[in-house]
Enzyme design. Structure first.
Site, PDB file in Angstrom:
ATOM      1  N   ASN A 113       0.625  -1.435   0.050  1.00  0.00           N
ATOM      2  CA  ASN A 113       0.352  -0.210  -0.017  1.00  0.00           C
ATOM      3  C   ASN A 113       0.712   1.035  -0.056  1.00  0.00           C
ATOM      4  O   ASN A 113       0.520   2.320  -0.923  1.00  0.00           O
ATOM      5  CB  ASN A 113      -0.932   0.039   0.653  1.00  0.00           C
ATOM      6  CG  ASN A 113      -0.373   0.027   2.412  1.00  0.00           C
ATOM      7  OD1 ASN A 113       0.664  -0.948   3.022  1.00  0.00           O
ATOM      8  ND2 ASN A 113      -1.261   0.830   3.256  1.00  0.00           N
ATOM      9  N   GLY A 124       2.570  -5.817   7.880  1.00  0.00           N
ATOM     10  CA  GLY A 124       1.276  -6.582   6.612  1.00  0.00           C
ATOM     11  C   GLY A 124       0.598  -6.737   7.246  1.00  0.00           C
ATOM     12  O   GLY A 124       0.026  -6.693   8.014  1.00  0.00           O
ATOM     13  N   THR A 146      -2.405  -9.057   9.330  1.00  0.00           N
ATOM     14  CA  THR A 146      -2.749 -10.238  10.780  1.00  0.00           C
ATOM     15  C   THR A 146      -1.958 -11.204  10.707  1.00  0.00           C
ATOM     16  O   THR A 146      -0.912 -11.994  11.192  1.00  0.00           O
ATOM     17  CB  THR A 146      -3.450  -9.585  11.727  1.00  0.00           C
ATOM     18  OG1 THR A 146      -3.667  -7.888  12.548  1.00  0.00           O
ATOM     19  CG2 THR A 146      -3.141 -10.164  12.866  1.00  0.00           C
ATOM     20  N   THR A 175      -0.295 -13.514   8.080  1.00  0.00           N
ATOM     21  CA  THR A 175       0.676 -13.432   7.731  1.00  0.00           C
ATOM     22  C   THR A 175       1.922 -13.036   8.894  1.00  0.00           C
ATOM     23  O   THR A 175       3.089 -13.192   9.178  1.00  0.00           O
ATOM     24  CB  THR A 175       1.351 -12.112   6.549  1.00  0.00           C
ATOM     25  OG1 THR A 175       0.480 -12.518   6.179  1.00  0.00           O
ATOM     26  CG2 THR A 175       2.558 -12.313   6.090  1.00  0.00           C
ATOM     27  N   GLU A 226       3.878  -5.109  12.311  1.00  0.00           N
ATOM     28  CA  GLU A 226       3.048  -3.781  12.081  1.00  0.00           C
ATOM     29  C   GLU A 226       2.010  -4.279  11.558  1.00  0.00           C
ATOM     30  O   GLU A 226       1.712  -4.625  10.698  1.00  0.00           O
ATOM     31  CB  GLU A 226       3.830  -2.666  11.432  1.00  0.00           C
ATOM     32  CG  GLU A 226       5.192  -1.997  11.749  1.00  0.00           C
ATOM     33  CD  GLU A 226       4.815  -0.850  13.344  1.00  0.00           C
ATOM     34  OE1 GLU A 226       3.957  -0.870  13.635  1.00  0.00           O
ATOM     35  OE2 GLU A 226       5.721  -0.759  14.194  1.00  0.00           O
ATOM     36  N   CYS A 238      -3.677   1.754   6.495  1.00  0.00           N
ATOM     37  CA  CYS A 238      -3.785   0.758   7.445  1.00  0.00           C
ATOM     38  C   CYS A 238      -4.242   1.611   9.029  1.00  0.00           C
ATOM     39  O   CYS A 238      -5.044   1.481  10.209  1.00  0.00           O
ATOM     40  CB  CYS A 238      -2.096   0.288   8.769  1.00  0.00           C
ATOM     41  SG  CYS A 238      -1.046   1.505   8.611  1.00  0.00           S
ATOM     42  N   GLU A 271       7.984   1.659  15.718  1.00  0.00           N
ATOM     43  CA  GLU A 271       8.878   1.636  16.033  1.00  0.00           C
ATOM     44  C   GLU A 271       9.126   3.415  15.441  1.00  0.00           C
ATOM     45  O   GLU A 271       7.809   3.908  15.641  1.00  0.00           O
ATOM     46  CB  GLU A 271       9.580   1.220  13.423  1.00  0.00           C
ATOM     47  CG  GLU A 271       9.064  -0.377  13.884  1.00  0.00           C
ATOM     48  CD  GLU A 271      10.173  -0.825  12.621  1.00  0.00           C
ATOM     49  OE1 GLU A 271      10.139  -0.490  11.301  1.00  0.00           O
ATOM     50  OE2 GLU A 271       9.238  -2.111  12.472  1.00  0.00           O
TER      51      GLU A 271
HETATM   52  P1  NAD Z   1       1.037  -9.301   3.165  1.00  0.00           P
HETATM   53  O1  NAD Z   1       0.623  -9.365   4.688  1.00  0.00           O
HETATM   54  O2  NAD Z   1      -0.378 -10.151   2.479  1.00  0.00           O
HETATM   55  O3  NAD Z   1       2.066  -9.195   3.019  1.00  0.00           O
HETATM   56  C1  NAD Z   1       3.421  -8.324   3.470  1.00  0.00           C
HETATM   57  C2  NAD Z   1       4.438  -8.724   2.670  1.00  0.00           C
HETATM   58  O4  NAD Z   1       4.177 -10.367   3.576  1.00  0.00           O
HETATM   59  C3  NAD Z   1       4.988  -9.401   1.344  1.00  0.00           C
HETATM   60  O5  NAD Z   1       5.888  -8.562   0.926  1.00  0.00           O
HETATM   61  C4  NAD Z   1       4.592 -10.657   0.980  1.00  0.00           C
HETATM   62  O6  NAD Z   1       4.946 -11.288  -0.317  1.00  0.00           O
HETATM   63  C5  NAD Z   1       4.783 -11.426   2.520  1.00  0.00           C
HETATM   64  N1  NAD Z   1       4.404 -12.911   2.910  1.00  0.00           N
HETATM   65  C6  NAD Z   1       3.770 -13.111   2.437  1.00  0.00           C
HETATM   66  N2  NAD Z   1       3.521 -14.817   3.106  1.00  0.00           N
HETATM   67  C7  NAD Z   1       4.774 -14.211   4.340  1.00  0.00           C
HETATM   68  C8  NAD Z   1       5.360 -15.578   4.845  1.00  0.00           C
HETATM   69  N3  NAD Z   1       4.279 -15.960   5.534  1.00  0.00           N
HETATM   70  N4  NAD Z   1       6.072 -15.216   5.941  1.00  0.00           N
HETATM   71  C9  NAD Z   1       6.942 -13.771   5.726  1.00  0.00           C
HETATM   72  N5  NAD Z   1       6.521 -12.952   4.360  1.00  0.00           N
HETATM   73  C10 NAD Z   1       5.221 -12.946   3.896  1.00  0.00           C
HETATM   74  O7  NAD Z   1      -0.006  -7.915   3.261  1.00  0.00           O
HETATM   75  P2  NAD Z   1      -0.291  -6.415   2.228  1.00  0.00           P
HETATM   76  O8  NAD Z   1      -1.565  -7.236   1.994  1.00  0.00           O
HETATM   77  O9  NAD Z   1       0.885  -6.861   1.796  1.00  0.00           O
HETATM   78  O10 NAD Z   1      -0.686  -5.606   2.757  1.00  0.00           O
HETATM   79  C11 NAD Z   1      -1.734  -5.113   3.755  1.00  0.00           C
HETATM   80  C12 NAD Z   1      -1.788  -5.732   5.014  1.00  0.00           C
HETATM   81  O11 NAD Z   1      -0.698  -4.681   5.102  1.00  0.00           O
HETATM   82  C13 NAD Z   1      -3.338  -4.843   5.687  1.00  0.00           C
HETATM   83  O12 NAD Z   1      -3.400  -5.612   6.994  1.00  0.00           O
HETATM   84  C14 NAD Z   1      -2.804  -3.382   5.988  1.00  0.00           C
HETATM   85  O13 NAD Z   1      -3.722  -3.328   7.538  1.00  0.00           O
HETATM   86  C15 NAD Z   1      -1.310  -3.523   6.698  1.00  0.00           C
HETATM   87  N6  NAD Z   1      -0.212  -2.861   6.545  1.00  0.00           N
HETATM   88  C16 NAD Z   1      -0.059  -2.448   8.361  1.00  0.00           C
HETATM   89  C17 NAD Z   1       0.581  -1.457   7.867  1.00  0.00           C
HETATM   90  C18 NAD Z   1       1.399  -0.783  10.024  1.00  0.00           C
HETATM   91  O14 NAD Z   1       2.069  -0.172  10.030  1.00  0.00           O
HETATM   92  N7  NAD Z   1       0.214  -1.375  10.748  1.00  0.00           N
HETATM   93  C19 NAD Z   1       1.587  -0.028   7.799  1.00  0.00           C
HETATM   94  C20 NAD Z   1       0.499  -0.732   6.747  1.00  0.00           C
HETATM   95  C21 NAD Z   1      -0.280  -2.180   5.456  1.00  0.00           C
END
Ligand code: NAD
Length: 477
Positions: A148, A223, A225, A227, A245, A279, A457
């Site tokens: 995002n 990413g 929750t 994951t 995060e 997020c 962070e």
């Molecule tokens: P995601 O969890 O699908 O993917 C995030 C990253 O993790 C990607 O690079 C993905 O390839 C990698 N990944 C996938 N499976 C993995 C595994 N088993 N082990 C290690 N890495 C793995 O998330 P997304 O769809 O890319 O992003 C959206 C989510 O991110 C939403 O839930 C959003 O709220 C969250 N987000 C949180 C913050 C925050 O600061 N809290 C900021 C931005 C986005």
């Protein structure tokens, strides 16, 4: 555009020769490809980072800060390219890519350069001894980021991580590889020592290979929750340092004494910035009963006036959703909202030019009449979809805000700052804004509670996470 992995200062193809397609969210066209990396690629990148660690961590902090400044300068010279690539890859409006993504990527490096220069050892005197506490590098860091805010979040991790003397392997989202590749071109152009920053493209296979690699000492993950739970279970048995995060389901709480015009503007922005794919987005709007009808009609008017369309046009305020799968997920909540007894007050399929027909489009959607504990009102949807609720008292508003497994952020809108602070302090969350939203000071902690994550962070919290404190106790003669 075909991007490559970056290992030991070289752009390299994946060892398996497996590739993934990269698709434009706004048109559905294939715009490039990226390596579908696996264990071998991850292993090479981790080895490169491990080999570079002794030399890099031995530099003076000010020398590492100089490198961060060089990266910032080079990124700044590519400001327009960052904005273009980010809009192409994510489907977000170009004005947003310029003002948020491109600007923040540069300022992340500048900000952490400044903090690292100011960093000093701490002294704790005893009557017969002196303690010196210094922050040392942890080792090899895995930096895993979502789609995002691709470069914004990657630079937020790379800058403090290498600034504190760690070497890193980055794993950006497979849906948005382009600005991560640009950062590697910048790292290459400024001549950063090989192996300090490495990058592996690919999906969760590469991510999980990285988090379970025994040579990785810390994992900074942003990413979803679910994951995050997998990352924690892979990293914890090896006692890696982990920062998570994760998702959010944030409330915007509107009291009757708010400044109506500013609140409508702020709540609309909080709900739909980046198509609701931040997020921190305020996806539950809580309105005090006495102004419910009035506020709702002003809010709907504001939502319906937003310009949706081609992300590359300066006037566009809402772009496309990241992928077909994500669009399907968000749309499934529209059907669910109807099943749960909600009313769709505005939303649907936007009317767009033919060249955008293959993209992932959804008009900003507002739902009323749902119970505060319905699935639509408590689950993270992460799209242009908000639910609206009424409340009668501060305690009722706080109860609704806390009625979710998430605890990332929130906002309170009132002219009474005492009340604003009181309500903010009762919301179970990491960050609350009063009469504003996403107003970020890079010195403050960033992160959430409950299922929104572990750790913080930002500012000195980033320096703390990306380092290990060493206490040396010198007994006086
Ligand atoms: P995601 O969890 O699908 O993917 C995030 C990253 O993790 C990607 O690079 C993905 O390839 C990698 N990944 C996938 N499976 C993995 C595994 N088993 N082990 C290690 N890495 C793995 O998330 P997304 O769809 O890319 O992003 C959206 C989510 O991110 C939403 O839930 C959003 O709220 C969250 N987000 C949180 C913050 C925050 O600061 N809290 C900021 C931005 C986005």
């Amino acid at each position: 555009m075909r991007v490559l992995n970056y290992i030991q200062g070289k752009f390299v193809e994946p060892s398996s020769e497996n590739w993934m397609e990269n698709t434009s969210p706004s048109t559905g066209e294939i715009i490039g490809s990226l390596p579908l990396s696996g264990d071998v690629d991850v292993g090479s990148a981790v080895d490169a980072a491990r080999n570079a660690l002794p030399g890099w961590s031995a530099l003076e902090p000010s020398e590492r800060a100089d490198w961060l400044d060089r990266i910032a300068d080079c990124l700044e010279s590519k400001h327009e390219e960052i904005a273009y690539l980010e809009s192409l890859d994510t489907g977000k409006p170009i004005a947003l890519s310029r003002s948020v993504d491109a600007n923040r990527s540069v300022s992340n490096f500048r900000f952490f350069s400044g903090m690292i220069r100011e960093q000093e050892d701490e002294m704790f005197e005893m009557s017969d001894a002196t303690n010196i506490v210094s922050l040392r590098a942890v080792g090899v860091g895995a930096l895993i980021t979502p789609w995002n805010l691709p470069l914004y979040l990657l630079s937020w991790k790379v800058a403090p991580a290498i600034g504190m003397g760690n070497t890193v392997v980055c794993k950006p989202s497979e849906l948005t590889p382009l600005t991560a590749d640009l950062l590697m071109r910048v790292v290459d152009e400024v001549g950063l020592p090989p192996g300090v920053v490495n990058l592996i493209h690919g999906n969760g296979i590469a991510g999980s290979s990285l988090t379970s690699n025994p040579e990785v000492d810390l994992v900074s993950f942003t990413g979803g929750t679910s994951t995050g739970a997998k990352v924690a279970s892979a990293a914890s048995p090896q006692f890696k340092k982990v920062s998570l995060e994760l998702g959010g389901k944030n409330a915007s709480i509107v009291f009757s004494d708010c400044d109506l015009e500013k609140t409508v503007e702020g709540v609309t922005r909080a709900a739909f910035l980046n198509q609701g794919q931040v997020c921190l987005c305020g996806s539950r709007i809580l309105i005090e009963d006495s102004i419910y009808e009035k506020f709702l009609s002003l809010f709907i008017e504001s939502v319906e006036s937003m310009k949706i369309g081609n992300p590359m046009l300066e006037e566009t305020q809402l772009g496309a959703l990241i992928s077909k799968d994500h669009l399907k997920k968000v749309e499934s909540y529209v059907s669910l909202a109807l099943e749960e007894g909600g009313e769709i007050v505005t939303g649907g399929i936007p009317c767009l030019p033919k060249d955008l027909a293959g993209g992932n489009w959804m008009a900003p959607t507002v739902v009323t009449g749902l119970a505060a504990d319905s699935r639509c009102s408590t689950e993270e949807i992460f799209g242009p979809f908000v639910t609206v609720h009424r409340f009668n008292s501060e305690s009722e508003a706080v109860g609704i805000a806390n009625n979710t497994r998430y605890g990332l952020a929130g906002s309170v809108w009132t002219s009474d700052l005492d009340r604003g602070r009181r309500v903010a302090e009762n919301i179970q969350t990491g960050m609350v804004w009063v009469n504003t939203w996403l107003h970020r000071d890079l010195r403050v902690p960033f992160g959430g509670v409950k299922d929104s994550g572990v750790g913080r962070e930002g500012g000195r919290w980033s320096l703390g996470f990306f380092s290990e404190p060493l206490n040396v106790c010198l007994k006086h003669n």
